[in-house]
Design a protein around this motif. Structure first.
Motif, short mmCIF file in Angstrom:
data_model
loop_
_atom_site.label_atom_id
_atom_site.label_comp_id
_atom_site.label_asym_id
_atom_site.label_seq_id
_atom_site.Cartn_x
_atom_site.Cartn_y
_atom_site.Cartn_z
N HIS A 38 -1.31 -4.52 -6.72
CA HIS A 38 -2.37 -3.60 -7.15
C HIS A 38 -3.53 -3.63 -6.18
O HIS A 38 -4.08 -2.58 -5.81
N CYS A 74 -0.80 -0.39 -4.22
CA CYS A 74 0.56 0.09 -4.47
C CYS A 74 0.55 1.39 -5.25
O CYS A 74 -0.44 1.74 -5.91
N LYS A 75 1.68 2.09 -5.22
CA LYS A 75 1.85 3.33 -5.98
C LYS A 75 2.27 3.03 -7.41
O LYS A 75 1.79 3.66 -8.36
N SER A 76 3.17 2.07 -7.58
CA SER A 76 3.63 1.65 -8.91
C SER A 76 4.21 0.25 -8.82
O SER A 76 4.58 -0.20 -7.73
N LYS A 133 0.82 -1.21 0.00
CA LYS A 133 0.00 0.00 0.00
C LYS A 133 0.86 1.27 0.00
O LYS A 133 1.71 1.45 0.87
N GLY A 134 0.65 2.11 -1.01
CA GLY A 134 1.35 3.38 -1.11
C GLY A 134 2.82 3.27 -1.47
O GLY A 134 3.55 4.26 -1.40
N LYS A 135 3.28 2.08 -1.88
CA LYS A 135 4.71 1.87 -2.12
C LYS A 135 5.00 1.66 -3.61
O LYS A 135 4.13 1.23 -4.38
N ASN A 136 6.24 1.98 -3.98
CA ASN A 136 6.77 1.61 -5.29
C ASN A 136 7.30 0.18 -5.15
O ASN A 136 8.17 -0.08 -4.33
#
Length: 448
Positions: free
Chosen positions: A300, A304-306, A279-282
């Motif tokens: 996803h 996630c961020k990317s 969550k919120g991470k590359n």
């Protein structure tokens, strides 16, 4: 063959996936299904070839022409009987098999539109469960006992086959539930775990005993308690990447994420420190296979961020065929999964040099673009550097580089090894075939 012209008049139609904007918010199965009429039309495309390469290519020897014909004619019960005669768990392979039969299909070799065997297989089996064609068997017992260590696809197939032959079978599983990688490796969006539970209830009703949370050592004391023992413990050791910074917080094996997420969905709780979350991470996935793809889809759904996926090997050929790897070899062509469709940067010929971090936490990964040159002495090509090293920003790295083939001590004569434990990491369908073959070996051994 009911319609000899169907393959000329009807094109391949896949059921497809749920829309991306819908499916990434849950772990429900992404694959959809066709209605009954469309499914029968797809089955009609099977030509019942004089030499059925699909039958040859399938490790289980599935009789696709026969059950496709029955499906086309509307005899769903016969279709299931034919399918189940070679495949003990078609509800599993119908969802997650790479369909070696379709790669060998004559329609694939000529038109690149093979019969939808895998989807047909799943539809036939779900229809059989729905209509009550699948019933509990009560085999006559032969007075002999067998133990199966490991409840993955190989162990379950061996246990099922031995049980139907009349053996009193006990399955020992170190985890809290059966399924192996089916339960703890494959995400729910590809295989809902209720599908596994449904089959397990049948196996229990047919007389198989499951003992969970028991990490059994197969020594002489244990093996002497049974007429035969099957070792189906899979490949538990993942291939590691011994690069500097490997100890940083945020670098994990793929199965650490996948198994934990499946356990969370099953109701298990983890502390904040134990929880692996994208969550919120590359996110950087190292490894270009199916396990890496499963990590992408899971990342996803965790928010996630990317996601970036890198692979040390060259990019496969784009297209239906690989001129350098012709049939009957398995086609090494570019595979785009449902997880890739959800968004991912994919790169090939990338070598990992170092994990970089601050205060013990991962912040990025130093990588190097490389090339492969022919080895003048033969054998494995030589890796050569290309360009300058770069840093990929990442707070979570998932290592999905396969598994190490296990080594075994010398066992007693009544101990048999099967599945990935014998061959190294392979396909679920091959593990199941190995389990069935091993059960046959045991029956012959004990019949002497």
């Amino acid at each position: 063959m009911g319609n000899p012209k169907a393959f000329l008049e009807i094109h391949r139609q896949e059921a497809g996936y749920r829309p991306v904007h819908d499916r990434i918010h849950d772990f429900g199965e992404v694959e959809q299904t066709l209605n009954t009429r469309e499914r029968k039309l797809q089955a009609s495309r099977c030509m019942d070839c004089g030499v059925p390469f699909c039958h040859w290519a399938c490790p289980l020897g599935n009789k696709a022409p026969e059950w496709n014909d029955a499906l086309y004619k509307g005899d769903w019960e016969m279709a299931y009987r034919l399918l189940n005669s070679t495949n003990p768990f078609p509800e599993f392979t119908g969802r997650i098999c790479p369909a070696l039969c379709e790669k060998a299909c004559v329609l694939n070799l000529i038109e690149h539109e093979p019969t939808t065997n895998r989807e047909n297989e799943c539809a036939i089996t779900e229809g059989a469960f729905r209509e009550g064609y699948i019933t509990v068997h009560h085999p006559e017992r032969n007075g002999k006992k067998a133990a199966v260590i490991g409840a993955g696809p190989a162990g379950l197939a061996a246990a099922n086959s031995l049980n139907l032959k009349g053996y009193d079978v006990t399955v020992f599983e170190k985890n809290e539930m059966a399924g192996g990688l089916l339960r703890y490796g494959i995400p729910n969006f590809k295989l809902n775990k209720a599908i596994i539970d449904r089959r397990l209830r049948l196996l229990e009703q047919e007389g198989i005993t499951f003992r969970y949370g028991e990490n059994v050592v197969c020594d002489e004391t244990f093996s002497s308690q049974y007429d035969a023992v099957v070792i189906a413990t899979g490949t538990p050791t993942a291939r590691d990447l011994k690069a500097p910074g490997r100890e940083l917080k945020g670098v994990h094996f793929a199965l650490e994420l996948l198994s934990q997420q499946n356990r969370v969905l099953a109701g298990m709780e983890f502390s904040k420190d134990e929880r692996i979350s994208a969550k919120g991470k590359n996110v950087l996935v190292i490894g270009g296979g199916d396990t890496g793809s499963d990590c992408i889809g899971t990342a996803h759904r965790q928010g996630c961020k990317s996601v970036t996926q890198i692979e040390i090997m060259p990019k496969p050929v784009e297209g239906p065929v690989d001129p350098q790897n012709p049939w009957p070899n398995y086609p090494r062509t570019l595979k785009t999964t449902s997880s890739h469709e959800e968004g991912c940067t994919r790169r090939w010929n990338i070598n990992t040099l170092e994990f970089i971090g601050q205060e013990g936490k991962l912040t990025g990964v130093k990588v190097q673009e490389i090339d492969w040159k022919p080895n003048p002495e033969g054998g494995r090509p030589l890796m050569v550097e290309k360009g300058e090293p770069e840093i990929i920003k990442a707070e979570l790295v998932l290592l999905a580089m396969g598994f190490l083939k296990p080594e075994h001590p010398e066992y007693a004569n009544n101990v048999f090894v099967c599945g990935d434990a014998e061959s190294g990491a392979s396909l679920v369908v091959r593990a199941m075939a190995s389990g069935i073959k091993t059960a046959t070996k045991i029956d012959k051994y004990l019949s002497k």
